[in-house]
Design an enzyme around this catalytic site. Structure first.
Site: not given
Length: 305
Positions: A208, A266
């Protein structure tokens, strides 16, 4: 009497014509049978060197034979047509998309290795990132190929594949690969920094962070592009708005210490993607001249990007 003789001669003529017609059809049939046997025999003796699908037909194949040799077994079965379609689709991809297929295949292979009990300790040591682990540097890269569930893998790879054409056309396959791996490292570094600050030792896995770097680069480069949610395609929004919302959401997750996602990774990936496409490539990739010249002499210049 004359009429009967004329009628009998006419009948004889018709029978003779019928016999000649029958003999002609029989000879043609024999020639066809002989020709088909020769063609089958010739086909068995020849080797297929190229087979392409005819236009507008998924089953008819235009085959080119070699003069000698044996046919490949794949050419004798029907799925060969599907192989031609798959081969045509693969060659229609850009160089960046082909490279991303390799990344996806690597993620799938690592996901399978996580399911092998005998490899659990090895995978935890090298494919999960934690500042408290014995190995801290190499897992910052390798952890970006680990996924904790099938849906985690599927969604990440779908997003990666969806945004590849846009950013791949800008960076090219070599720069994109370097950008993707570097984005994963910066995401892991941001995760390390927050974990050290909060005294957390839980390991992190997932692509991610690197994918967020790709997403940040795309949204920064084309902020007016229209995006939508996977399961809700009727909800659309601009890429610039999506970037602002993601930065706000991930920052809130870091401040409030939400545990469901690694929000620090992230956020680190997003900020790196925004920086790289804006100014980072000018300070790094544009100054790689000497190294790349030597590399291209060794490997050859890329054909496509």
């Amino acid at each position: 009497m004359a009429s009967s003789i004329f009628q009998s001669s006419l009948n004889v003529t018709r029978r003779n014509n019928a016999n000649r017609c029958f003999l002609q059809h029989y000879r043609n049939f024999q020639r066809a049978e002989k020709g088909s046997e020769v063609s089958r025999k010739t086909a068995k003796e020849k080797r297929i060197i190229r087979a392409n699908l005819e236009s507008k037909s998924p089953e008819k194949i235009d085959v080119v034979y070699a003069r000698n040799g044996r046919p490949s077994f794949r050419t004798l079965i029907r799925p060969f047509g599907f192989a031609c379609l798959l081969n045509r689709w693969y060659h229609s991809l850009s160089g960046t998309q082909k490279m991303v297929l390799g990344i996806i295949a690597t993620n799938v292979a690592v996901f399978a290795c996580w399911r092998v009990p005998a490899l659990q300790m090895f995978m935890i040591r090298w494919f999960s990132a934690s500042p408290a682990a014995q190995a801290t540097c190499l897992p910052m890269v390798l952890s970006t190929f680990s996924q904790f569930s099938f849906w985690h893998l599927a969604i990440n790879m779908y997003v990666l594949w969806s945004f590849t054409p846009t950013i791949g056309a800008v960076l090219g396959r070599e720069q994109f690969l370097a950008f993707y791996l570097t984005g994963g490292v910066w995401a892991s570094f941001a995760s390390y920094a927050v974990k050290v600050a909060t005294s957390s030792v839980h390991p992190s896995i997932g692509a991610s962070g690197a994918i967020m770097a790709v997403l940040g680069a795309v949204c920064t480069h084309v902020p007016d592009a229209t995006l939508s949610i996977i399961l809700l395609p009727f909800i659309t929004f601009s890429a610039g708005a999506a970037l602002k919302g993601l930065v706000a959401f991930e920052s809130l997750g870091v401040i409030l210490r939400w545990k469901f996602f690694d929000h620090a990774a992230h956020l680190g990936g997003l900020l790196f993607g925004c920086y790289y496409v804006t100014d980072g490539h000018k300070r790094t990739w544009d100054h790689r001249g000497r190294f790349m010249e030597r590399w291209h002499k060794f490997r050859g210049k890329p054909v496509d990007s």
